[in-house]
Motif scaffolding. Structure first.
Motif, PDB file in Angstrom:
ATOM      1  N   GLY A 117      -8.437  -0.176   1.937  1.00 57.28           N
ATOM      2  CA  GLY A 117      -8.400  -1.614   2.125  1.00 57.28           C
ATOM      3  C   GLY A 117      -6.980  -2.140   2.220  1.00 57.28           C
ATOM      4  O   GLY A 117      -6.012  -1.380   2.363  1.00 57.28           O
ATOM      5  N   PRO A 118      -6.788  -3.456   2.132  1.00 56.32           N
ATOM      6  CA  PRO A 118      -5.460  -4.064   2.275  1.00 56.32           C
ATOM      7  C   PRO A 118      -4.437  -3.544   1.275  1.00 56.32           C
ATOM      8  O   PRO A 118      -3.244  -3.476   1.587  1.00 56.32           O
ATOM      9  CB  PRO A 118      -5.741  -5.555   2.056  1.00 56.32           C
ATOM     10  CG  PRO A 118      -7.175  -5.735   2.408  1.00 56.32           C
ATOM     11  CD  PRO A 118      -7.854  -4.459   1.996  1.00 56.32           C
ATOM     12  N   ARG A 119      -4.879  -3.140   0.088  1.00 57.27           N
ATOM     13  CA  ARG A 119      -3.925  -2.664  -0.906  1.00 57.27           C
ATOM     14  C   ARG A 119      -3.265  -1.360  -0.471  1.00 57.27           C
ATOM     15  O   ARG A 119      -2.134  -1.069  -0.856  1.00 57.27           O
ATOM     16  CB  ARG A 119      -4.609  -2.476  -2.259  1.00 57.27           C
ATOM     17  CG  ARG A 119      -5.116  -3.782  -2.860  1.00 57.27           C
ATOM     18  CD  ARG A 119      -5.573  -3.622  -4.286  1.00 57.27           C
ATOM     19  NE  ARG A 119      -4.460  -3.380  -5.191  1.00 57.27           N
ATOM     20  CZ  ARG A 119      -4.581  -3.295  -6.514  1.00 57.27           C
ATOM     21  NH1 ARG A 119      -5.776  -3.433  -7.077  1.00 57.27           N
ATOM     22  NH2 ARG A 119      -3.536  -3.070  -7.284  1.00 57.27           N
ATOM     23  N   ALA A 120      -3.967  -0.566   0.323  1.00 53.82           N
ATOM     24  CA  ALA A 120      -3.378   0.677   0.822  1.00 53.82           C
ATOM     25  C   ALA A 120      -2.219   0.374   1.753  1.00 53.82           C
ATOM     26  O   ALA A 120      -1.179   1.048   1.718  1.00 53.82           O
ATOM     27  CB  ALA A 120      -4.437   1.508   1.538  1.00 53.82           C
ATOM     28  N   LEU A 121      -2.391  -0.630   2.598  1.00 49.06           N
ATOM     29  CA  LEU A 121      -1.322  -1.010   3.527  1.00 49.06           C
ATOM     30  C   LEU A 121      -0.106  -1.510   2.754  1.00 49.06           C
ATOM     31  O   LEU A 121       1.038  -1.153   3.059  1.00 49.06           O
ATOM     32  CB  LEU A 121      -1.836  -2.079   4.488  1.00 49.06           C
ATOM     33  CG  LEU A 121      -1.038  -2.275   5.773  1.00 49.06           C
ATOM     34  CD1 LEU A 121      -1.098  -1.025   6.641  1.00 49.06           C
ATOM     35  CD2 LEU A 121      -1.587  -3.475   6.547  1.00 49.06           C
ATOM     36  N   HIS A 122      -0.347  -2.320   1.737  1.00 47.80           N
ATOM     37  CA  HIS A 122       0.754  -2.826   0.909  1.00 47.80           C
ATOM     38  C   HIS A 122       1.443  -1.674   0.184  1.00 47.80           C
ATOM     39  O   HIS A 122       2.679  -1.625   0.115  1.00 47.80           O
ATOM     40  CB  HIS A 122       0.214  -3.836  -0.103  1.00 47.80           C
ATOM     41  CG  HIS A 122       1.235  -4.277  -1.108  1.00 47.80           C
ATOM     42  ND1 HIS A 122       2.277  -5.121  -0.793  1.00 47.80           N
ATOM     43  CD2 HIS A 122       1.388  -3.965  -2.428  1.00 47.80           C
ATOM     44  CE1 HIS A 122       3.024  -5.316  -1.867  1.00 47.80           C
ATOM     45  NE2 HIS A 122       2.502  -4.628  -2.871  1.00 47.80           N
ATOM     46  N   MET A 123       0.673  -0.740  -0.332  1.00 54.34           N
ATOM     47  CA  MET A 123       1.251   0.398  -1.041  1.00 54.34           C
ATOM     48  C   MET A 123       2.091   1.254  -0.108  1.00 54.34           C
ATOM     49  O   MET A 123       3.175   1.723  -0.487  1.00 54.34           O
ATOM     50  CB  MET A 123       0.152   1.243  -1.687  1.00 54.34           C
ATOM     51  CG  MET A 123       0.686   2.407  -2.507  1.00 54.34           C
ATOM     52  SD  MET A 123      -0.615   3.436  -3.240  1.00 54.34           S
ATOM     53  CE  MET A 123      -1.168   2.352  -4.558  1.00 54.34           C
ATOM     54  N   CYS A 176      -4.799   8.933   1.468  1.00 53.96           N
ATOM     55  CA  CYS A 176      -6.166   9.423   1.316  1.00 53.96           C
ATOM     56  C   CYS A 176      -7.017   8.254   0.847  1.00 53.96           C
ATOM     57  O   CYS A 176      -6.783   7.724  -0.248  1.00 53.96           O
ATOM     58  CB  CYS A 176      -6.221  10.563   0.295  1.00 53.96           C
ATOM     59  SG  CYS A 176      -5.450  12.097   0.840  1.00 53.96           S
ATOM     60  N   THR A 177      -7.984   7.868   1.651  1.00 51.25           N
ATOM     61  CA  THR A 177      -8.810   6.711   1.292  1.00 51.25           C
ATOM     62  C   THR A 177     -10.006   7.109   0.435  1.00 51.25           C
ATOM     63  O   THR A 177     -10.703   6.238  -0.076  1.00 51.25           O
ATOM     64  CB  THR A 177      -9.296   5.983   2.549  1.00 51.25           C
ATOM     65  OG1 THR A 177     -10.090   6.879   3.334  1.00 51.25           O
ATOM     66  CG2 THR A 177      -8.108   5.498   3.376  1.00 51.25           C
ATOM     67  N   ASN A 178     -10.261   8.413   0.300  1.00 52.58           N
ATOM     68  CA  ASN A 178     -11.355   8.897  -0.547  1.00 52.58           C
ATOM     69  C   ASN A 178     -12.683   8.260  -0.143  1.00 52.58           C
ATOM     70  O   ASN A 178     -13.469   7.817  -0.984  1.00 52.58           O
ATOM     71  CB  ASN A 178     -11.054   8.610  -2.015  1.00 52.58           C
ATOM     72  CG  ASN A 178     -11.960   9.388  -2.958  1.00 52.58           C
ATOM     73  OD1 ASN A 178     -12.405  10.484  -2.641  1.00 52.58           O
ATOM     74  ND2 ASN A 178     -12.235   8.822  -4.123  1.00 52.58           N
ATOM     75  N   ILE A 181       1.751  11.614  -6.600  1.00 55.73           N
ATOM     76  CA  ILE A 181       0.630  10.773  -6.181  1.00 55.73           C
ATOM     77  C   ILE A 181       0.855   9.360  -6.719  1.00 55.73           C
ATOM     78  O   ILE A 181       1.314   9.185  -7.848  1.00 55.73           O
ATOM     79  CB  ILE A 181      -0.707  11.314  -6.733  1.00 55.73           C
ATOM     80  CG1 ILE A 181      -1.077  12.631  -6.062  1.00 55.73           C
ATOM     81  CG2 ILE A 181      -1.836  10.291  -6.559  1.00 55.73           C
ATOM     82  CD1 ILE A 181      -2.294  13.302  -6.683  1.00 55.73           C
ATOM     83  N   PHE A 182       0.545   8.384  -5.891  1.00 53.55           N
ATOM     84  CA  PHE A 182       0.430   7.013  -6.354  1.00 53.55           C
ATOM     85  C   PHE A 182      -0.980   6.539  -6.032  1.00 53.55           C
ATOM     86  O   PHE A 182      -1.497   6.826  -4.953  1.00 53.55           O
ATOM     87  CB  PHE A 182       1.469   6.103  -5.688  1.00 53.55           C
ATOM     88  CG  PHE A 182       2.844   6.269  -6.264  1.00 53.55           C
ATOM     89  CD1 PHE A 182       3.235   5.552  -7.389  1.00 53.55           C
ATOM     90  CD2 PHE A 182       3.745   7.161  -5.693  1.00 53.55           C
ATOM     91  CE1 PHE A 182       4.491   5.730  -7.938  1.00 53.55           C
ATOM     92  CE2 PHE A 182       5.011   7.340  -6.228  1.00 53.55           C
ATOM     93  CZ  PHE A 182       5.387   6.619  -7.362  1.00 53.55           C
ATOM     94  N   PHE A 183      -1.582   5.850  -6.970  1.00 52.78           N
ATOM     95  CA  PHE A 183      -2.955   5.411  -6.759  1.00 52.78           C
ATOM     96  C   PHE A 183      -3.161   4.024  -7.365  1.00 52.78           C
ATOM     97  O   PHE A 183      -2.371   3.556  -8.195  1.00 52.78           O
ATOM     98  CB  PHE A 183      -3.946   6.409  -7.364  1.00 52.78           C
ATOM     99  CG  PHE A 183      -3.943   6.487  -8.861  1.00 52.78           C
ATOM    100  CD1 PHE A 183      -4.913   5.834  -9.615  1.00 52.78           C
ATOM    101  CD2 PHE A 183      -2.973   7.225  -9.540  1.00 52.78           C
ATOM    102  CE1 PHE A 183      -4.920   5.902 -11.000  1.00 52.78           C
ATOM    103  CE2 PHE A 183      -2.971   7.305 -10.925  1.00 52.78           C
ATOM    104  CZ  PHE A 183      -3.951   6.639 -11.660  1.00 52.78           C
ATOM    105  N   VAL A 184      -4.225   3.380  -6.933  1.00 50.92           N
ATOM    106  CA  VAL A 184      -4.585   2.062  -7.448  1.00 50.92           C
ATOM    107  C   VAL A 184      -5.587   2.255  -8.582  1.00 50.92           C
ATOM    108  O   VAL A 184      -6.695   2.732  -8.353  1.00 50.92           O
ATOM    109  CB  VAL A 184      -5.199   1.184  -6.340  1.00 50.92           C
ATOM    110  CG1 VAL A 184      -5.628  -0.169  -6.914  1.00 50.92           C
ATOM    111  CG2 VAL A 184      -4.205   0.993  -5.190  1.00 50.92           C
ATOM    112  N   PRO A 185      -5.219   1.921  -9.804  1.00 50.89           N
ATOM    113  CA  PRO A 185      -6.137   2.132 -10.930  1.00 50.89           C
ATOM    114  C   PRO A 185      -7.251   1.093 -10.941  1.00 50.89           C
ATOM    115  O   PRO A 185      -7.114  -0.007 -10.390  1.00 50.89           O
ATOM    116  CB  PRO A 185      -5.229   1.966 -12.148  1.00 50.89           C
ATOM    117  CG  PRO A 185      -4.202   0.970 -11.688  1.00 50.89           C
ATOM    118  CD  PRO A 185      -3.954   1.287 -10.225  1.00 50.89           C
ATOM    119  N   LEU A 186      -8.343   1.450 -11.564  1.00 51.11           N
ATOM    120  CA  LEU A 186      -9.430   0.502 -11.790  1.00 51.11           C
ATOM    121  C   LEU A 186      -9.300   0.002 -13.226  1.00 51.11           C
ATOM    122  O   LEU A 186      -9.374   0.782 -14.172  1.00 51.11           O
ATOM    123  CB  LEU A 186     -10.789   1.176 -11.575  1.00 51.11           C
ATOM    124  CG  LEU A 186     -11.054   1.688 -10.149  1.00 51.11           C
ATOM    125  CD1 LEU A 186     -12.384   2.420 -10.085  1.00 51.11           C
ATOM    126  CD2 LEU A 186     -11.027   0.535  -9.152  1.00 51.11           C
TER     127      LEU A 186
END
Length: 308
Positions: free
Chosen positions: A152-158, A172-174, A225-230
């Protein structure tokens, strides 16, 4: 046994500790209630805090508590607050171990909590070679091959953000990417490799990632790795008092840390989405100044004599 104090602080991370320091110096009686289970306990080092760059999170807390010990009106309680009742001037905090603390003002510095990491192997590397904030940990992985796990949009920002530390990264969008055609085209123009196959496993040695294995058999070598946490709210107590929150659970506060509930304040990760140690400490200090300002005004308006 019930204890009466000026300010009850729930949460003993950088925000709560910073608030306790300022309030202690203001001669306020304070209790800091904390269960000693900080979210960043998996992290080896904290970065970006002036004079403390690279310090272990536990050491930062130890030094803070040691220095706050110079102010005898501040007490620390290793416990969990389970309920808060009352109103401005007469709040009562009840803890899991049966403690009762009556306070005039209340500060929530409860942070956020990570939901379980569902990707196989991610927990093994989290805080060692997998991180959530480039400003905190990007320098250590500069110019290395990286994998960004986001959609989603957060991937583009990251992707845009991480490009300041390394140009060698793969997204990797998983699963489905959840992008618009324009977003896909933007990534294509920047030659960003993208894989949408679900992640089967993150392979690591002693917490250091070696490669990301996808269900379609693709193996992506990387060193970080960088990832967006839940995340979810660190405590439901603010909502139980009527504090307004965002959809993600963040307490809504004004610039001084005030919530919509009189006498109740919020600071740190629980009151902002800017998850950095220095930001949390700053917000704690500002909230403490606002709390002390309210207490001073109340004392002044009661017309109490300045001299005994």
């Amino acid at each position: 046994m019930e204890t009466s104090i000026d300010v009850g602080i729930i949460g003993g991370g950088p925000a709560g500790l910073s608030a306790a320091l300022l309030l202690g110096r203001a001669k306020r009686s304070v209790v800091v209630i904390d269960a000693e289970q900080p979210r960043n306990r998996v992290t080896r080092e904290s970065h970006g805090f002036l004079t403390r760059d690279g310090i272990a999170p536990g050491e930062l807390r130890r030094i803070a508590r040691e220095q706050i010990g110079a102010y005898p009106s501040v007490a620390f309680v290793e416990d969990t607050a389970v309920s808060v009742t009352g109103a401005d001037g007469e709040f009562t905090i009840t803890t899991a171990q049966g403690g009762l603390y009556r306070c005039k003002k209340l500060l929530f510095a409860v942070g956020m909590k990570d939901l379980p990491l569902e990707i196989d192997g991610l927990a093994d590397v989290y805080g060692k070679s997998a991180f959530v904030c480039p400003y905190c940990d990007g320098w250590e992985l500069r110019d290395q091959p990286l994998v960004l796990i986001a959609k989603g949009p957060r991937a583009l920002h990251m992707a845009q953000t991480i490009s300041g530390w390394s140009r060698h990264f793969t997204i990797c969008t998983n699963g489905p990417d959840e992008w618009s055609d324009e977003e896909r085209e933007e990534l294509r123009l920047h030659d960003v490799p993208v894989f949408s196959s679900p992640i089967q496993q993150i392979v690591s040695v002693d917490g250091m990632v070696q490669h990301v294995l996808l269900e379609d058999g693709t193996s992506i070598p990387c060193r970080g790795i960088f990832f967006v946490p839940l995340l979810v709210a660190g405590s439901e107590l603010p909502k139980s008092l009527g504090c307004q929150t965002t959809d993600s659970g963040t307490i809504i506060v004004d610039p001084s840390g005030k919530t919509n509930v009189p006498g109740v304040f919020g600071a740190g990760d629980s009151a902002t989405d800017k998850y950095q140690v220095v930001m949390a400490a700053s917000l704690g200090s500002m909230a403490a100044a606002a709390i002390n300002g309210e207490l001073l005004a109340e004392d002044w308006n009661r017309g109490e004599p300045l001299l005994p």
